[in-house]
Motif scaffolding. Structure first.
Motif, PDB file in Angstrom:
ATOM      1  N   MET A  74      20.507  25.226  41.029  1.00 36.26           N
ATOM      2  CA  MET A  74      20.571  25.830  41.895  1.00 36.26           C
ATOM      3  C   MET A  74      20.953  27.418  41.014  1.00 36.26           C
ATOM      4  O   MET A  74      20.934  27.364  39.966  1.00 36.26           O
ATOM      5  N   SER A  75      20.445  28.420  41.747  1.00 38.52           N
ATOM      6  CA  SER A  75      20.929  29.865  41.371  1.00 38.52           C
ATOM      7  C   SER A  75      21.982  30.304  42.088  1.00 38.52           C
ATOM      8  O   SER A  75      22.315  29.897  43.224  1.00 38.52           O
ATOM      9  N   VAL A  76      22.917  31.408  41.241  1.00 39.29           N
ATOM     10  CA  VAL A  76      24.156  31.580  41.820  1.00 39.29           C
ATOM     11  C   VAL A  76      24.234  33.196  41.739  1.00 39.29           C
ATOM     12  O   VAL A  76      23.655  33.795  40.810  1.00 39.29           O
ATOM     13  N   VAL A  77      24.482  33.730  42.963  1.00 41.03           N
ATOM     14  CA  VAL A  77      24.951  35.066  42.961  1.00 41.03           C
ATOM     15  C   VAL A  77      26.347  35.558  43.294  1.00 41.03           C
ATOM     16  O   VAL A  77      26.863  34.617  44.313  1.00 41.03           O
ATOM     17  N   GLY A  78      26.913  36.121  42.746  1.00 43.83           N
ATOM     18  CA  GLY A  78      28.344  36.536  42.891  1.00 43.83           C
ATOM     19  C   GLY A  78      28.649  37.911  42.966  1.00 43.83           C
ATOM     20  O   GLY A  78      28.141  38.850  42.182  1.00 43.83           O
ATOM     21  N   LEU A  79      29.364  38.260  44.221  1.00 49.99           N
ATOM     22  CA  LEU A  79      29.771  39.519  44.318  1.00 49.99           C
ATOM     23  C   LEU A  79      31.263  39.822  43.921  1.00 49.99           C
ATOM     24  O   LEU A  79      32.132  39.333  44.440  1.00 49.99           O
ATOM     25  N   SER A  80      31.525  41.174  42.999  1.00 45.31           N
ATOM     26  CA  SER A  80      32.814  41.376  42.787  1.00 45.31           C
ATOM     27  C   SER A  80      33.702  40.256  42.136  1.00 45.31           C
ATOM     28  O   SER A  80      33.216  39.732  41.250  1.00 45.31           O
ATOM     29  N   TYR A  81      34.850  39.898  42.923  1.00 46.78           N
ATOM     30  CA  TYR A  81      35.571  38.430  42.588  1.00 46.78           C
ATOM     31  C   TYR A  81      34.566  37.264  42.426  1.00 46.78           C
ATOM     32  O   TYR A  81      34.766  36.543  41.390  1.00 46.78           O
TER      33      TYR A  81
ATOM     34  N   LYS B  12      47.327  37.358  45.712  1.00 42.03           N
ATOM     35  CA  LYS B  12      47.664  38.140  44.802  1.00 42.03           C
ATOM     36  C   LYS B  12      47.685  37.360  43.325  1.00 42.03           C
ATOM     37  O   LYS B  12      47.415  37.853  42.329  1.00 42.03           O
ATOM     38  N   GLU B  13      47.889  36.249  43.471  1.00 38.97           N
ATOM     39  CA  GLU B  13      47.974  35.267  42.411  1.00 38.97           C
ATOM     40  C   GLU B  13      46.489  35.147  41.725  1.00 38.97           C
ATOM     41  O   GLU B  13      46.365  34.972  40.674  1.00 38.97           O
ATOM     42  N   LEU B  14      45.278  35.179  42.511  1.00 44.83           N
ATOM     43  CA  LEU B  14      44.014  34.977  42.191  1.00 44.83           C
ATOM     44  C   LEU B  14      43.958  36.312  41.394  1.00 44.83           C
ATOM     45  O   LEU B  14      43.211  36.261  40.295  1.00 44.83           O
ATOM     46  N   LEU B  15      44.327  37.593  41.608  1.00 47.61           N
ATOM     47  CA  LEU B  15      43.984  38.769  40.953  1.00 47.61           C
ATOM     48  C   LEU B  15      44.926  38.818  39.624  1.00 47.61           C
ATOM     49  O   LEU B  15      44.094  39.165  38.564  1.00 47.61           O
ATOM     50  N   LEU B  16      46.070  38.175  39.609  1.00 50.09           N
ATOM     51  CA  LEU B  16      46.810  38.166  38.347  1.00 50.09           C
ATOM     52  C   LEU B  16      46.008  37.262  37.421  1.00 50.09           C
ATOM     53  O   LEU B  16      46.104  37.497  36.308  1.00 50.09           O
TER      54      LEU B  16
ATOM     55  N   CYS C 182      27.075  40.713  40.598  1.00 48.61           N
ATOM     56  CA  CYS C 182      27.261  42.113  41.159  1.00 48.61           C
ATOM     57  C   CYS C 182      28.624  42.925  41.173  1.00 48.61           C
ATOM     58  O   CYS C 182      29.717  42.258  41.636  1.00 48.61           O
ATOM     59  N   CYS C 183      28.381  43.906  40.573  1.00 46.56           N
ATOM     60  CA  CYS C 183      29.712  44.687  40.402  1.00 46.56           C
ATOM     61  C   CYS C 183      30.971  43.800  40.085  1.00 46.56           C
ATOM     62  O   CYS C 183      32.083  44.054  40.660  1.00 46.56           O
ATOM     63  N   ALA C 184      31.034  43.077  39.171  1.00 47.07           N
ATOM     64  CA  ALA C 184      31.951  42.134  38.665  1.00 47.07           C
ATOM     65  C   ALA C 184      32.632  42.298  37.374  1.00 47.07           C
ATOM     66  O   ALA C 184      31.654  42.262  36.361  1.00 47.07           O
ATOM     67  N   GLY C 185      33.689  42.782  37.182  1.00 48.14           N
ATOM     68  CA  GLY C 185      34.201  43.101  35.819  1.00 48.14           C
ATOM     69  C   GLY C 185      34.522  42.279  34.825  1.00 48.14           C
ATOM     70  O   GLY C 185      35.633  41.963  34.520  1.00 48.14           O
ATOM     71  N   VAL C 186      33.581  41.342  34.629  1.00 41.16           N
ATOM     72  CA  VAL C 186      33.675  39.866  34.006  1.00 41.16           C
ATOM     73  C   VAL C 186      34.120  40.449  32.620  1.00 41.16           C
ATOM     74  O   VAL C 186      34.956  39.509  31.841  1.00 41.16           O
ATOM     75  N   CYS C 187      33.618  41.335  31.942  1.00 41.57           N
ATOM     76  CA  CYS C 187      33.994  41.660  30.622  1.00 41.57           C
ATOM     77  C   CYS C 187      35.019  42.540  30.409  1.00 41.57           C
ATOM     78  O   CYS C 187      35.430  43.007  29.308  1.00 41.57           O
ATOM     79  N   LEU C 188      35.894  42.725  31.400  1.00 43.17           N
ATOM     80  CA  LEU C 188      37.368  43.438  31.123  1.00 43.17           C
ATOM     81  C   LEU C 188      38.096  42.905  30.639  1.00 43.17           C
ATOM     82  O   LEU C 188      38.168  41.561  30.190  1.00 43.17           O
ATOM     83  N   GLU C 189      38.826  43.464  29.767  1.00 39.10           N
ATOM     84  CA  GLU C 189      40.284  42.902  29.094  1.00 39.10           C
ATOM     85  C   GLU C 189      41.351  43.656  29.719  1.00 39.10           C
ATOM     86  O   GLU C 189      41.554  44.634  30.256  1.00 39.10           O
ATOM     87  N   GLU C 190      42.512  42.839  29.333  1.00 39.06           N
ATOM     88  CA  GLU C 190      43.967  43.164  29.993  1.00 39.06           C
ATOM     89  C   GLU C 190      44.051  44.334  29.489  1.00 39.06           C
ATOM     90  O   GLU C 190      44.792  45.311  30.324  1.00 39.06           O
TER      91      GLU C 190
ATOM     92  N   VAL D  26      23.178  29.829  45.900  1.00 35.95           N
ATOM     93  CA  VAL D  26      24.509  29.659  46.303  1.00 35.95           C
ATOM     94  C   VAL D  26      24.798  31.246  46.194  1.00 35.95           C
ATOM     95  O   VAL D  26      24.753  31.899  45.323  1.00 35.95           O
ATOM     96  N   LEU D  27      25.738  31.665  47.330  1.00 36.41           N
ATOM     97  CA  LEU D  27      26.015  33.130  47.623  1.00 36.41           C
ATOM     98  C   LEU D  27      27.661  33.120  47.431  1.00 36.41           C
ATOM     99  O   LEU D  27      28.368  32.516  48.295  1.00 36.41           O
ATOM    100  N   ILE D  28      28.177  33.611  46.407  1.00 34.83           N
ATOM    101  CA  ILE D  28      29.770  33.754  46.439  1.00 34.83           C
ATOM    102  C   ILE D  28      30.275  35.030  46.708  1.00 34.83           C
ATOM    103  O   ILE D  28      29.828  36.109  45.889  1.00 34.83           O
ATOM    104  N   HIS D  29      31.279  35.110  47.438  1.00 43.04           N
ATOM    105  CA  HIS D  29      31.676  36.347  47.962  1.00 43.04           C
ATOM    106  C   HIS D  29      32.730  36.989  47.134  1.00 43.04           C
ATOM    107  O   HIS D  29      33.235  36.334  46.318  1.00 43.04           O
ATOM    108  N   GLY D  30      33.079  38.225  47.524  1.00 40.42           N
ATOM    109  CA  GLY D  30      34.234  38.828  46.763  1.00 40.42           C
ATOM    110  C   GLY D  30      35.436  38.808  47.434  1.00 40.42           C
ATOM    111  O   GLY D  30      35.504  38.141  48.873  1.00 40.42           O
ATOM    112  N   PHE D  31      36.661  39.669  47.415  1.00 39.51           N
ATOM    113  CA  PHE D  31      37.829  39.896  47.935  1.00 39.51           C
ATOM    114  C   PHE D  31      37.240  40.651  49.128  1.00 39.51           C
ATOM    115  O   PHE D  31      36.380  41.252  49.485  1.00 39.51           O
TER     116      PHE D  31
END
Length: 314
Positions: free
Chosen positions: A118-125, A220-224, A147-155, A53-58
């Protein structure tokens, strides 16, 4: 006066033809709750091939982001390419905006297509969604690529200066451009050498008209939802073998977040643990376009390699 010609719309038609020539077909899945998911699926699933599964970003729809990857990997996998909610042809009337809900919708599409492993690949969002997918549905996921996804970011990272912007609202203004100049700004953040400097405004405006004018408030709500009350201590650990890929000059999600994710999944940093990391030199957030070979070579090797049993996690 309506436009006589749209480069972006023409490119969309070409990409649809390309996906079809790679053995994929366009499908719509009605989840019966006000949600419609569009997904490219194999015309004829091959039982001897693993499912991917390939999951796109913004940004642009899934075809624009995964075209080259589909070309390379469709020879080895049954490839599934969903449009996330409010991108491409997927939408919902439900109020949920979290990556967790996105992951649940992707899972239901996979179930509708009888995909159980399945295996999953996620880009950014899409990396946020892929990570959550692996956490929620661990028994179904064999390997994960973030891929380049800030999963570990904190507010708090926004206020403490880790990013070029200090609020999610500012980030939304960059990631959802509505003018040619805003599109140039976004591309400046995305690429080391921004191609927008030489592109005429009419092409950039055409791209915006096709890709960025629908579901603006919902996006915008997705980003928030990504950053709201986000703490590393609340992030579940995933146990699947994981590949982390980052551009060394990423201005959207700084490289530190990639290293943070590597430390989070494999705290001691030893080779052979769950996570391995590839840093692509002289590339930004858009390394998929800037350095496609440097991305696809380790991606293919990781996905086609022998899956190791994940060690226990505390």
């Amino acid at each position: 006066m309506p436009k006589c010609f749209s480069f972006t719309a023409t490119k969309n038609r070409c990409l649809k033809s390309t996906f079809s020539s790679r053995g994929l077909r366009s499908t719509f899945t009605d989840l019966k709750d006000g949600t419609i998911m569009h997904c490219w699926v194999p015309k004829s699933k091959k039982p001897t091939r693993p499912d991917l599964v390939l999951i796109h970003g913004f940004g642009a729809n899934s075809m624009w982001q995964w075209s080259e990857t589909v070309r390379i990997l469709s020879r080895h996998f049954n490839v599934y390419v969903p449009d996330l909610l409010f991108f491409g042809d997927s939408y919902t009337t439900r109020p949920e905006r979290t990556e967790s809900f996105q992951a649940q919708c992707v899972k239901r599409v996979m179930e509708a297509n009888s995909v159980t492993k399945m295996s999953v690949v996620g880009l950014s969002y899409g990396g946020f969604v892929a990570y959550d997918f692996a956490a929620q549905f661990g028994d179904c996921v064999e390997k994960v690529v973030i891929c380049c996804a800030g999963v570990c970011l904190e507010e708090k990272d926004l206020k403490e200066g880790l990013f070029a912007v200090s609020s999610v609202e500012d980030a939304a203004n960059i990631l959802l451009p509505q003018t040619a100049e805003q599109m140039r700004e976004l591309m400046g953040y995305t690429f080391v050498k921004a191609p927008a400097k030489v592109l005429p405004s009419c092409l950039l405006t055409d791209f915006i008209d096709e890709m960025f004018t629908q579901y603006v408030e919902e996006k915008k709500e997705l980003l928030l939802a990504i950053a709201k009350d986000r703490k590393l201590s609340d992030l579940p650990k995933i146990t699947q073998p994981t590949l982390i890929v980052w551009g060394d000059q990423d201005k959207i999600f700084p490289l530190e977040l990639g290293h943070r994710l590597k430390r989070f999944i494999s705290p001691t940093g030893h080779l052979g643990e769950n996570a391995q990391m590839v840093v692509i030199k002289n590339a930004g957030h858009g390394f998929l376009y800037e350095k496609p070979r440097d991305f696809h070579k380790p991606l293919k090797a990781f996905l086609l390699g022998t899956t190791k049993t994940a060690p226990p996690q505390d």
